[in-house]
Motif scaffolding. Structure first.
Motif, short mmCIF file in Angstrom:
data_model
loop_
_atom_site.label_atom_id
_atom_site.label_comp_id
_atom_site.label_asym_id
_atom_site.label_seq_id
_atom_site.Cartn_x
_atom_site.Cartn_y
_atom_site.Cartn_z
N ARG A 23 0.83 -1.21 0.00
CA ARG A 23 0.00 0.00 0.00
C ARG A 23 0.86 1.26 0.00
N ARG A 24 1.85 1.29 0.86
CA ARG A 24 2.69 2.48 0.96
C ARG A 24 3.45 2.73 -0.34
N PHE A 25 4.02 1.67 -0.90
CA PHE A 25 4.79 1.83 -2.13
C PHE A 25 3.89 2.23 -3.29
N SER A 26 2.72 1.60 -3.40
CA SER A 26 1.81 1.90 -4.50
C SER A 26 1.37 3.36 -4.46
N LEU A 27 1.06 3.85 -3.26
CA LEU A 27 0.65 5.25 -3.14
C LEU A 27 1.80 6.19 -3.48
N LEU A 28 3.01 5.86 -3.02
CA LEU A 28 4.16 6.69 -3.36
C LEU A 28 4.39 6.73 -4.86
N LYS A 29 4.23 5.58 -5.51
CA LYS A 29 4.45 5.51 -6.95
C LYS A 29 3.37 6.28 -7.71
N LEU A 30 2.11 6.19 -7.23
CA LEU A 30 1.02 6.92 -7.87
C LEU A 30 1.15 8.42 -7.66
N ARG A 31 1.55 8.81 -6.46
CA ARG A 31 1.57 10.23 -6.10
C ARG A 31 2.85 10.93 -6.51
N PHE A 32 3.97 10.20 -6.50
CA PHE A 32 5.26 10.83 -6.81
C PHE A 32 5.96 10.06 -7.93
N PRO A 33 5.40 10.07 -9.14
CA PRO A 33 6.01 9.29 -10.23
C PRO A 33 7.40 9.79 -10.61
N GLU A 34 7.71 11.03 -10.24
CA GLU A 34 9.01 11.59 -10.61
C GLU A 34 10.14 11.12 -9.71
N PHE A 35 9.79 10.41 -8.63
CA PHE A 35 10.82 10.03 -7.66
C PHE A 35 11.87 9.14 -8.32
N GLY A 36 13.12 9.53 -8.19
CA GLY A 36 14.21 8.79 -8.80
C GLY A 36 14.57 9.28 -10.19
N TYR A 37 13.78 10.22 -10.73
CA TYR A 37 14.05 10.77 -12.06
C TYR A 37 14.46 12.23 -11.93
N PRO A 38 15.20 12.75 -12.90
CA PRO A 38 15.52 14.18 -12.87
C PRO A 38 14.27 15.02 -13.12
N THR A 39 14.28 16.22 -12.57
CA THR A 39 13.15 17.14 -12.74
C THR A 39 13.67 18.49 -13.22
N MET A 40 12.76 19.26 -13.80
CA MET A 40 13.12 20.60 -14.24
C MET A 40 11.89 21.49 -14.17
N ARG A 41 12.12 22.78 -14.02
CA ARG A 41 11.05 23.76 -14.07
C ARG A 41 10.83 24.21 -15.52
N CYS A 42 9.73 24.91 -15.74
CA CYS A 42 9.46 25.43 -17.08
C CYS A 42 10.59 26.38 -17.50
N PRO A 43 11.17 26.18 -18.69
CA PRO A 43 12.28 27.03 -19.14
C PRO A 43 11.79 28.30 -19.83
N PHE A 44 10.65 28.82 -19.43
CA PHE A 44 10.07 30.00 -20.06
C PHE A 44 9.05 30.60 -19.11
N SER A 45 8.61 31.80 -19.41
CA SER A 45 7.50 32.42 -18.70
C SER A 45 6.32 32.50 -19.66
N GLY A 46 5.12 32.61 -19.12
CA GLY A 46 3.95 32.64 -19.98
C GLY A 46 3.56 31.24 -20.44
N GLU A 47 2.64 31.19 -21.42
CA GLU A 47 2.14 29.91 -21.91
C GLU A 47 2.92 29.44 -23.13
N ARG A 48 3.13 28.13 -23.19
CA ARG A 48 3.74 27.49 -24.35
C ARG A 48 2.96 26.22 -24.68
N THR A 49 2.96 25.85 -25.93
CA THR A 49 2.34 24.60 -26.37
C THR A 49 3.42 23.58 -26.66
N VAL A 50 3.20 22.35 -26.20
CA VAL A 50 4.13 21.26 -26.51
C VAL A 50 3.84 20.83 -27.95
#
Length: 765
Positions: free
Chosen positions: A338-365
């Protein structure tokens, strides 16, 4: 703290540690389960049980006097090996293999020796291999005792002699009117054999207690026994009944440890448990042949060898795949899942690199992960961001001048803290529609992120890079302007996270953090995510007032008043901080929860609350981003277990690891509409809606609120909370939080803690 308080604290510590030392032998931190094991050792063989308790007391008091880590002492990790060694001496004494004088000499010496070996070996194995010592200190100490006692032991030791049990020759012996086979009796004896007390009455009590604690405990134990018996059937060698009954716990414990303790329970851990148990059976046969002539066998050697072998091999993997090591202090298999499943569902980024938006305002992918022509294979984890208008056009009018494109010349921001390691700034911006296949990436900046990965931003405007190689940058700094250099048909930003500081290095999966996704009129906040192609994204702006509400909550006591249907109760909540920087909330009624503040988001986890204020706080404040947009909403998951009917809960717990974790979905949003009665204390509120993700018929709707509204205060943290049940609950903070006499936990991580971030794991021993 006074001397009396210190003594009282030490006695309380000793009491908790004593019970947990018994329970942790069976991978349990439960005090009541430890009490059951303690009573079992005293019930049938009281002299041996008293000897075991005496050795444990010597080790425990010594550990306290030596000022060893109190958390590890309390958990029983440092003492349970001594308990097993002392029970071994009690077995020798009960069998007449040593006399009273020898016992009085050996017991304190063996107890202190085992304690020292446990402390030293645990630290050495943690630092050098990243794996726990398990009961290896017991194996070492017991083996030494074998060689000390062997010269006076009788040749026909009960550990190695031919079958003498009536059950070995009468496999259909009946208990009352119920036929009980030899295998069933062996299973029962097996569960008490680790205590050096092979007795099916003790085994039956232990199995019963294990079943109450965890159905998967019993399942894996029986599975291990069945696998070993199957393997032994096909071997040309055999074990005597006494050898099988004393060694079979290795097979049960190996299956349990691999299938549900050190690994998160799943179909894949089940397969690994079967394979490991088969290997353990072969090792047990070899151990018997080696030690048979000595008259005694180091009974826990096979299971230690196999578990440590498997753990170390699995830790050498580059990726965990579908076999996940337990990343926290293990408890029951059901709880681990239960604990691991919730952590995986809630924090999928854990163990991976993260970054903030490299711009201000709105952008389309305009091109996402693993899409288009260029985001493929080793380069698939990349994003192309572009400014589009409401009609989806990238430019004003019909001209093809670069200056007509919305993206051209817009600032590009550093997505993380780091150091610039490569700059290309002299590639000419191409005309719209043209592509420079020679300088494919165009002008670029490669940043060595503090996380250890590298971030590359490409197709920048010529001459716009503002940092030189070797310069430090902070997240949010303008590093360049968006251009159209390289293989770019129209101005856009290409960004990727990679493993090396070179062009065309292999990309790695990366999560964008603290941003909005816009789908039509819906604005969704994401603490982390991977936006799909076509998604409109923008950086979330921090709401300073919301941030202030959580800025000073540590090291305080909060007194709450809770009212429901005319019933009024009061409860004190204490907030401290642990060695990893997590906020730890504890209630006077025994409830607890942890929380962290990362990236301008308050998130609750590891909730142990089934009543009182913390239960509702953990739901209402499950996730709170510090954002200023009232139109945005966010979603999260919480454990549905405590809302499932008790009759169904046991079945759900047992089947969930092989299916999925039952959860509830929460949807939250900020609100500045504060009722007059709270307006003088609160300026911002959080409205949380709870929706089931399992069949509603399985849930007790009387306990499940539709919404929880929390009114936050920069001074008091939570000023009030309203829980929308059939009989609403109103929770109010009674007075200003008290900062006096709140002792924080040590900031030094304990040697046995093996967090996920360090890719280590903790032993339940």
């Amino acid at each position: 703290m006074s001397v009396n308080e210190t003594n009282e604290s030490d006695w309380k510590l000793a009491g908790e540690a004593l019970l947990r030392s018994y329970g942790i032998i069976y991978f349990s931190q439960s005090s009541w389960f430890g009490a059951v094991i303690l009573l079992c050792t005293l019930a049938v063989y009281p002299i041996q049980g008293i000897i075991g308790m005496t050795g444990l007391a010597i080790s425990l008091l010594t550990a306290i006097q030596l000022k060893l880590d109190r958390q590890l002492v309390r958990s029983g990790i440092y003492q349970f090996n001594t308990l097993l060694v002392s029970l071994t001496l009690g077995y020798f004494y009960r069998q007449g293999m040593i006399d009273t004088v020898a016992l009085l000499v050996l017991l304190p010496c063996a107890s202190l020796f085992t304690l020292l070996v446990t402390v030293s070996l645990s630290d050495i194995m943690y630092r050098s291999l990243g794996i726990p010592a398990i009961s290896l200190p017991f194996v070492i100490a017991q083996t030494l005792l074998i060689f000390i006692v062997a010269p006076v032991a009788t040749p026909a030791s009960p550990m190695t002699s031919a079958p003498v049990s009536p059950f070995a020759t009468n496999p259909n012996w009946e208990l009352g009117s119920i036929p009980v086979t030899q295998h069933l009796l062996t299973i029962l004896e097996t569960m008490s054999a680790i205590l050096l007390m092979p007795n099916y009455y003790i085994g039956a009590v232990i199995i019963g207690a294990m079943f109450i604690l965890s159905r998967l405990y019993v399942f894996y134990a029986v599975l291990g026994f069945a696998v070993s018996m199957t393997v032994l059937t096909f071997l040309p060698v055999s074990l005597s009944y006494q050898q099988a009954s004393m060694l079979a716990f290795n097979f049960a414990f190996c299956s349990l440890a691999i299938g549900g303790v050190f690994f998160i329970p799943s179909r894949h851990s089940l397969a690994l448990a079967v394979f490991s148990t088969a290997i353990c059976t072969l090792i047990a046969v070899v151990v018997v042949k080696i030690f048979e002539s000595s008259g005694f066998i180091p009974i826990a050697l096979p299971v230690n060898f196999v578990i440590l072998l498997v753990l170390h091999a699995m830790k050498m993997r580059v990726q965990s795949g579908r076999l996940n090591l337990t990343p926290f202090m293990p408890t029951t298999p059901e709880d681990n899942f239960r604990r691991f499943s919730l952590l995986k569902l809630r924090f999928p980024e854990f163990g991976y690199p993260t970054m903030r938006c490299p711009f201000s305002g709105e952008r389309t992918v305009t091109q996402g992960v693993d899409s288009g022509v260029t985001h493929k294979d080793d380069l698939k984890y990349a994003f192309d961001f572009e400014v589009l208008d409401r009609e989806g056009e990238p430019r004003i009018g019909i001209n093809d001048d670069l200056s007509d494109y919305y993206s051209f010349g817009t600032p590009i921001l550093a997505s993380a803290n780091g150091t610039v390691v490569k700059v290309i700034d002299d590639v000419k911006d191409g005309e719209p529609g043209s592509q420079n296949l020679i300088d494919n990436w165009g002008n670029l900046v490669i940043l060595a992120m503090d996380s250890g990965y590298y971030l590359m931003a490409c197709h920048l405007q010529r001459g716009s890079v503002r940092f030189a190689e070797g310069n430090r940058v902070r997240q949010g700094d303008v590093i360049a302007l968006c251009g159209n250099s390289g293989r770019s048909a129209s101005p856009h930003l290409h960004v990727q996270v990679q493993t090396a500081p070179t062009v065309r290095a292999r990309t790695v999966q990366c999560y964008l953090t603290h941003y909005y996704e816009k789908h039509g009129r819906n604005l969704t906040y994401r603490a982390s995510g991977i936006p799909d192609e076509g998604t409109i994204v923008s950086a979330a702006v921090v709401n300073q007032h919301a941030a202030e509400c959580f800025a000073r909550i540590r090291d305080r006591k909060y007194r709450f008043r809770m009212e429901q249907a005319g019933r009024i109760s009061e409860e004190t909540i204490t907030c401290t901080i642990d060695s990893l920087g997590h906020l730890v909330f504890t209630s006077e009624n025994g409830d607890s929860m942890k929380a962290s503040i990362q990236g301008h988001v308050f998130q609750v986890f590891d909730v142990r609350a089934d009543r009182g204020v913390l239960r509702w706080l953990s739901m209402g404040l499950n996730t709170v981003p510090f954002i200023d947009n009232e139109q945005a909403f966010w979603q999260d998951k919480i454990d549905a277990r405590q809302y499932i009917y008790p009759a169904i809960r046991w079945i759900s717990d047992s089947l969930a690891p092989f299916w999925k974790c039952p959860t509830l979905r929460t949807t939250g949003k900020m609100s500045h509409g504060i009722p007059p009665e709270y307006a003088n204390r609160s300026k911002v509120g959080v409205i949380t809606t709870i929706l089931p993700e399992i069949a509603p018929a399985l849930l007790d709707s009387r306990k499940l609120p539709a919404t929880i509204t929390t009114y936050l205060s920069a001074k008091d943290w939570v000023a009030a909370m309203v829980v929308a049940l059939d009989d609403p609950i109103v929770i109010e903070q009674m007075s200003e939080p008290d900062r006096d006499n709140i002792a924080t936990l040590s900031a030094k991580p304990t040697p046995q803690f093996l967090g996920v971030a360090r890719k280590r794991m903790t032993s339940p021993f």
